[in-house]
Scaffold this motif. Structure first.
Motif: not given
Length: 398
Positions: A366-382, A384-389
């Motif tokens: 409710d405080s910010s709609a930007l939190l949805m893409p922030a969560f999605i991008s954080a999971m995607g980057l994580a 990517l990192f886990v797979f290659h590391s």
């Protein structure tokens, strides 16, 4: 006449078992704002009907896999479907948000069985990359459910109210139960001799977690699904409240992510036998990270169009179609004698993590709609990192 392995009928049956997950969440997504209004509650409380579903789903998975390793897949599937039907009726009849949340928890306990055991049946009858390819085929068939479910839900809600979504789910699950009873063969080749007890279940989970490769693929699946669930749990509020989409228009826009997912499963089917499961996952995690970051960047710029959400999500969903089937198959491959337990623990971790992420997003959305893409991008980057590391993990047994 029972279905045979390798046929389209068997693939479609297993796909529908696994599709109970998106059917249970996506059908009523267009109705979330209406439920909040009808039951006179807040957004965060309605979000709990999604998050508590994952909690119940995670709890149910503790038992279905190990029990099915002992008594067989088919009886466990039918028990889960029966419980799911009863809970769906309770959802449709709920007069308060508290009752709806409780009924969703029980509904999830029922759905856990068919979904977990659908994957275990694949492990029973397929080996190696062939199992990954079969799960990708199932994903392609299953993709029709999340494509159609929010559209159907968006059509039913204005005409018959939000309760009609749960009545429709009840009818579909009852038909599936009848089909399983008549057509699905028993695929468990040999029952495990150990008695069924919580101690034995936990001991078996310990054996699985001691395997480094298993931990790697379970973590990848968990991160991938958590990003997808961030979109599932937040999209109805973001797209309808921020971008002004009507329920039916939301259902149509939600279909973009489904098209992306189906595209990912089609690509996976064509390349997995040549590139292998890790080679397929490598392309998928790049899509996850790219889609999440693109959505975050576009929403920060603020074009005013809902395409800034749906197009990047289609790319992320394509990554889901590439990663999830291969990660699921790779996690179960070392354990042909514990396929049910391996699928259970995998789902337990995956859904528990997604529930935590979804609850956190719902609390702050409710405080910010930007939190949805922030969560999605954080999971995607994580992911990517886990797979290659962690490439060396898949070659280790703990």
């Amino acid at each position: 006449m029972q279905l045979r392995p390798g046929t389209f009928g068997m693939t479609a049956m297993l796909a529908m078992l696994i599709a109970l997950g998106p059917l249970s969440t996506d059908m009523y997504l267009p109705s979330l704002p209406s439920i909040a209004a009808a039951l006179e509650t807040e957004t965060s409380s309605v979000q709990l009907t999604l998050s508590v579903y994952l909690v119940g789903f995670a709890a149910g998975q503790i038992f279905y896999g190990p029990v099915s390793d002992k008594i067989g897949r088919k009886p466990a599937v039918l028990f889960g479907l029966g419980l799911y039907c009863l809970a769906s009726a309770a959802c449709a009849l709920a007069q308060s948000i508290e009752v709806l949340i409780a009924a969703r928890f029980v509904q999830a306990l029922g759905a856990a069985g068919p979904i977990v055991l659908g994957r275990a049946i694949v492990r029973d009858i397929y080996e190696g990359p062939a199992a990954g390819r079969e799960l990708s085929r199932m994903g392609m068939v299953m993709g029709l459910v999340p494509a159609l479910a929010p559209i159907i839900g968006g059509f039913l809600e204005p005409l018959f109210g939000w309760r009609s979504n749960f009545w429709a789910v009840l009818a579909a699950s009852a038909l599936l139960a009848a089909s399983v009873a008549a057509l699905l063969p028993e695929t468990l080749r040999q029952a495990r001799p150990e008695p069924i007890s919580l101690r034995e279940i936990l001991r078996g989970f310990g054996v699985l977690l001691a395997h480094a490769g298993y931990r790697r693929y379970v973590l990848l699946a968990g991160l991938t699904y958590a990003g997808l669930f961030s979109f599932i749990s937040g999209s109805s509020f973001v797209l309808q409240r921020v971008y002004g989409l009507a329920p039916f228009a939301f259902g149509l826009s939600f279909g973009a992510s489904v098209i992306g997912f189906i595209t990912g499963t089609i690509i996976a089917q064509r390349i997995v036998m040549k590139r292998g499961m890790d080679g397929t996952i490598a392309i998928g995690v790049a899509c996850l990270a790219g889609g999440g970051m693109l959505m975050l960047a576009l929403m920060m710029i603020g074009t005013g169009s809902s395409l800034e959400v749906t197009v990047p999500m289609a790319l992320y969903a394509m990554g889901v179609g590439l990663v999830l089937p291969q990660a699921n198959a790779s996690a179960m491959m070392p354990f042909p004698d514990r396929a049910g337990a391996a699928s259970s623990l995998q789902g337990l971790v995956q859904m528990s993590f997604a529930a935590i992420v979804g609850a956190a997003l719902g609390h702050f959305l409710d405080s910010s709609a930007l939190l949805m893409p922030a969560f999605i991008s954080a999971m995607g980057l994580a992911a990517l990192f886990v797979f290659h590391s962690s490439r060396h993990w898949s070659r280790q047994a703990g």
